[in-house]
Design a protein around this motif. Structure first.
Motif, mmCIF file in Angstrom:
data_model
loop_
_atom_site.group_PDB
_atom_site.id
_atom_site.type_symbol
_atom_site.label_atom_id
_atom_site.label_comp_id
_atom_site.label_asym_id
_atom_site.label_seq_id
_atom_site.Cartn_x
_atom_site.Cartn_y
_atom_site.Cartn_z
ATOM 1 N N ARG A 91 -56.572 23.830 -62.098
ATOM 2 C CA ARG A 91 -57.629 23.119 -61.781
ATOM 3 C C ARG A 91 -58.922 23.839 -61.982
ATOM 4 O O ARG A 91 -59.006 25.243 -61.562
ATOM 5 C CB ARG A 91 -57.537 22.745 -60.247
ATOM 6 C CG ARG A 91 -56.499 21.720 -59.903
ATOM 7 C CD ARG A 91 -56.827 20.241 -60.400
ATOM 8 N NE ARG A 91 -58.034 19.748 -59.871
ATOM 9 C CZ ARG A 91 -58.082 19.188 -58.771
ATOM 10 N NH1 ARG A 91 -56.940 18.721 -58.248
ATOM 11 N NH2 ARG A 91 -59.511 18.664 -58.361
ATOM 12 N N LEU A 92 -59.758 23.508 -62.756
ATOM 13 C CA LEU A 92 -61.111 24.238 -63.243
ATOM 14 C C LEU A 92 -62.238 23.545 -63.260
ATOM 15 O O LEU A 92 -62.112 22.264 -62.605
ATOM 16 C CB LEU A 92 -60.727 24.620 -64.745
ATOM 17 C CG LEU A 92 -59.565 25.402 -65.277
ATOM 18 C CD1 LEU A 92 -59.647 25.277 -66.818
ATOM 19 C CD2 LEU A 92 -59.591 26.897 -64.644
ATOM 20 N N GLU A 93 -63.356 24.258 -63.243
ATOM 21 C CA GLU A 93 -64.464 23.403 -63.170
ATOM 22 C C GLU A 93 -64.707 22.331 -64.476
ATOM 23 O O GLU A 93 -63.945 22.844 -65.561
ATOM 24 C CB GLU A 93 -65.649 24.475 -63.256
ATOM 25 C CG GLU A 93 -66.192 25.298 -62.094
ATOM 26 C CD GLU A 93 -67.097 26.043 -62.282
ATOM 27 O OE1 GLU A 93 -67.021 27.122 -61.390
ATOM 28 O OE2 GLU A 93 -67.932 25.623 -63.023
ATOM 29 N N GLY A 94 -65.480 21.384 -64.421
ATOM 30 C CA GLY A 94 -65.449 20.437 -65.489
ATOM 31 C C GLY A 94 -64.410 19.360 -65.772
ATOM 32 O O GLY A 94 -63.625 19.352 -64.620
ATOM 33 N N HIS A 95 -64.415 18.776 -66.675
ATOM 34 C CA HIS A 95 -63.491 17.634 -66.701
ATOM 35 C C HIS A 95 -62.202 18.132 -67.557
ATOM 36 O O HIS A 95 -61.072 17.549 -67.216
ATOM 37 C CB HIS A 95 -64.200 16.675 -67.679
ATOM 38 C CG HIS A 95 -65.396 16.203 -66.983
ATOM 39 N ND1 HIS A 95 -65.356 15.621 -65.882
ATOM 40 C CD2 HIS A 95 -66.480 16.362 -67.509
ATOM 41 C CE1 HIS A 95 -66.695 15.269 -65.623
ATOM 42 N NE2 HIS A 95 -67.462 15.600 -66.499
#
Lengths: 123, 662
Positions: free
Chosen positions: A61-65
């Motif tokens: 799970r990361l920043e952004g899409h």
């Protein structure tokens, strides 16, 4: 303690700064070369292509899409590197999605850093 | 044509009853006739007997007058010439009836007799039985039967003669007894086997058809014939009566009428017997007629019963058939009414899925009118024709289908989810003839299920996210602590931080266990402890001393709220052993854990020797102090401990200390 392999360039993809920083300092104490810390999938791809790390510590799970698995797929299509997933989720959560990804290992958070170093050492 | 089954069993029972009735009636009428016959014979016996008595009395009366005259006659008393002349004269007059006239003196010596026999004059007969009686009583007597000098059976009647008041002999008349009995008794017997007998009051048989008995005593003749002896004794009482007896122990019964005959101062008893066999023989004709009559009645009864039973069965079965028809009609009407009025769409097709019946609810469901629904191919109602084929296959295999969900199509093209129930109907021979089914529109239910599924998925996602966040946060905290640890140079601070990190890892292992299970309240105690030990082994792998752990843990689940303090306690224990044991030493640790009912038991045993045992295991010190605090304050139980020989800790706690959270 010294590392046994000459592969020592590491890219950290982690959106939690403190976690990423801890990994960086700990790895550096073990003589690993942490090239960069990035927080998005897009940055991960760009940095990987540019820096060509031996290992990428990839949060899912990361920043952004873009998530870490998609980013890893992209990276593996472009460069030869080893992906180690580190996530708060368990491996089973992404069982199907991970089927098409050639990754080295999967660690569930909270991570015992010694286990990670053991894996790195073996490569 | 309807075939009616004859009830032969019933017919058999009726035949038996009829036979028994006929038999009883036959016996009844036969016995009545037999009794009538016996009564008739007894009447005849009585008549014969009365007639015989009358004849005897007439005979006696006839000679009584003459004898009474003679005993009072002076010449007879004196027995002079005139007396002899009178006797001779009387004899010559009654010669045919009188066989002799005798005059005896007072001593019983014959003084005169006519016809004259010179040898008899002067003969003393006083010792003869009747003479003894006469000489004793001086009353008229009658002798028993004796053989006369002329060779015939005779009896004699003596009348006493008195001179003044003194007995002076007797005058006697001699009769041919054979002649008397021939005229009076011979013909009165009834039937071929009938018997007549006459006995004196002393039991002397004067007459019998069985001539060998005559002139003998009953006691001699019947000494081995109990029945006849008994009868004879009854006759000796001088009474009248009827007796039934069998002669000489034969099966032949005789009905005997006996009656006394008054003879002078004594009596004789006359018995007339009639054989039962002759009664039976005389009833033979009647019996045959009766048999024929009841035979005819029986056969007629059987025939009547046969036709009666048959008729009854026909009437019964016919009425049952009519009743069944009415019931079937009513049932069909009820079925029709139910089929039409029920609030479920019902249909019936043949085996080729051609619609035969459909109720209004079914027609409305598919939005056709009544004419259309029977004209369109049944296939049109299915979104996938394959469903129809599958239904047929399943029906042929299992005979029925329950709650099969299929997509169906209405007249206007709208599709809807339907639940189909169907069953194969059979004819009376068990052959499949049609399919009866019901269809229920379950679109709403399907939609609702979809919503529920979505909610569940959302909840799953939420739970995952919560886990993720928890573990991520733990990672962040651990990372912060690790950073502090790396940046500080204070050894004691580093140890504290390391302990904190370990405790967080132990906690995170519990979260990991929980996340891997479907049960969100409990985790496997055994797996949790094993994972903690693996983690701690890794943590302390660079230490020179080592811990050899033997886990005897039953496989049971424990509430998360209880597992967490247990994990922390185990961490404290391992930490304590590692820190306080001698370098290069090896510690054996045995951990037993088991569950009984709702109680969990933990036993810890070790050969651990601390450097300064007493001091180190002070409960107030933090390292093991946390262990004891958790036992008492978190698990709410007491601990049993011993550190003298071995390190031993025992405690137990309630498994239901907390309610399940989820």
């Amino acid at each position: 303690m010294t590392k046994e392999s000459n592969k020592n360039k590491i890219l950290i993809v982690e959106d939690e700064f403190l976690t990423a920083k801890f990994f960086e300092i700990k790895l550096k104490t073990k003589n690993y070369d942490v090239l960069k810390i990035v927080a998005t999938g897009k940055d991960a791809i760009e940095s990987a292509i540019t820096l060509k790390p031996d290992f990428i510590l990839m949060d899912i799970r990361l920043e952004g899409h873009m998530d870490g698995i998609d980013a890893a797929k992209e990276i593996l299509n472009k460069i030869d590197t080893k992906i180690i997933f580190i996530s708060g989720y368990s491996e089973n959560n992404f069982k199907e999605k991970l089927n098409n990804v050639n990754y080295l290992s999967f660690f569930s958070k909270p991570l015992d850093i010694n286990n990670l170093i053991d894996v790195l050492k073996k490569c | 044509m309807i075939k009616y089954k004859t009830n032969y069993k019933l017919l058999f029972y009726i035949s038996i009853i009829l036979f028994v009735i006929c038999l009883i009636m036959f016996q009844y009428f036969y016995q009545i006739e037999r009794q009538n016959k016996i009564d008739e014979i007894q009447t005849h016996q009585k008549l014969h007997a009365k007639q015989a008595i009358k004849n005897f009395e007439e005979l006696i009366n006839k000679w009584d007058g003459l004898l009474s005259y003679l005993i009072n006659d002076k010449n007879i008393k004196e027995m002079n010439k005139d007396g002899i002349e009178l006797i001779n004269k009387i004899y010559s007059i009654y010669k045919k009836e009188l066989k002799g006239i005798t005059r005896t003196n007072k001593n019983g010596v014959i003084t005169y007799t006519v016809p004259f026999y010179p040898n008899t004059i002067g003969r003393n007969i006083s010792q003869q039985k009747h003479m003894i009686k006469l000489l004793e009583n001086h009353k008229p007597v009658c002798s028993d039967v004796f053989k006369s000098v002329q060779g015939y059976d005779a009896i004699v009647v003596h009348y006493p003669i008195f001179k003044g008041t003194n007995y002076d002999g007797s005058i006697a008349f001699l009769f041919n007894f054979e002649k008397i009995t021939n005229s009076i008794l011979k013909d009165i017997k009834i039937g071929e086997k009938g018997k007549t007998w006459l006995i004196t009051s002393e039991g002397y048989i004067l007459f019998s058809n069985e001539t060998f008995m005559q002139k003998k005593s009953i006691y001699d003749v019947f000494f081995n014939d109990t029945d006849r002896l008994l009868l004879a004794k009854k006759m000796l009482t001088g009474e009248e009566g009827i007796a039934t007896l069998s002669y000489n122990h034969s099966n032949q019964n005789y009905y005997t009428y006996y009656v006394p005959v008054k003879i002078l101062n004594s009596f004789w008893s006359l018995g007339i017997s009639y054989s039962e066999s002759e009664i039976t023989a005389s009833l033979l004709n009647f019996r045959n007629k009766l048999l024929f009559l009841f035979g005819m009645i029986f056969i007629g009864g059987i025939l009547a019963a046969y036709f009666g039973v048959k008729g009854w069965i026909i009437v019964k079965e016919e009425s049952a058939r009519k009743k069944a028809e009415v019931e079937a009609k009513q049932s069909e009407e009820r079925y029709k009414y139910l089929f039409e009025s029920i609030n479920i769409s019902l249909f019936q097709t043949n085996l080729n899925f051609e619609l035969i019946k459909a109720n209004q609810y079914f027609i409305n469901l598919f939005q056709y009118n009544k004419e259309e629904i029977f004209k369109i191919p049944f296939n049109l109602l299915f979104e996938n024709v394959e469903d129809k084929n599958q239904i047929k296959e399943e029906l042929l295999k299992n005979e029925s289908i329950k709650s099969k969900e299929i997509l169906m199509v209405k007249n206007n093209g709208d599709k809807f989810w339907a639940s189909l129930n169907a069953t194969l109907l059979k004819d009376e021979n068990g052959n499949y003839i049609s399919i009866l089914g019901s269809i229920r529109d379950i679109t709403e239910r399907k939609d609702y299920i979809e919503v529920l599924k979505k909610h569940i998925e959302e909840k799953d996602l939420l739970i995952n996210e919560v886990f993720h966040r928890t573990k991520n946060n733990l990672q962040v905290i651990i990372s912060m602590l690790e950073l502090h640890n790396l940046l500080t140079e204070d050894k004691s601070a580093q140890n504290v931080i390391s302990d904190m990190i370990k405790r967080l890892h132990v906690m995170s292992l519990a979260h990991k266990q929980l996340f891997q299970r479907e049960d969100l309240s409990k985790i496997s105690f055994k797996s949790y402890i094993e994972e903690i030990f693996l983690y701690l082994s890794e943590f302390y792998k660079n230490k020179s001393n080592s811990i050899e752990l033997k886990l005897n843990i039953e496989d049971f689940n424990i509430l998360f709220d209880l597992a967490l303090p247990c994990g922390l306690m185990f961490n404290e224990l391992i930490n304590f052993f590692t820190v306080n044991s001698e370098p290069n030493s090896r510690i054996n640790l045995i951990l037993d854990a088991y569950k009984e009912d709702d109680e969990i038991f933990i036993n810890i045993l070790s050969d651990f020797r601390a450097k300064e045992t007493d001091k180190s295991i002070n409960e107030n010190k933090f390292d093991l102090g946390l262990f004891f605090s958790l036992v008492e304050n978190q698990l709410r139980t007491n601990i049993t401990k011993s550190f003298e020989n071995n390190f031993s800790i025992k405690f137990s706690f309630k498994d239901n200390l907390y309610d399940e959270r989820v």
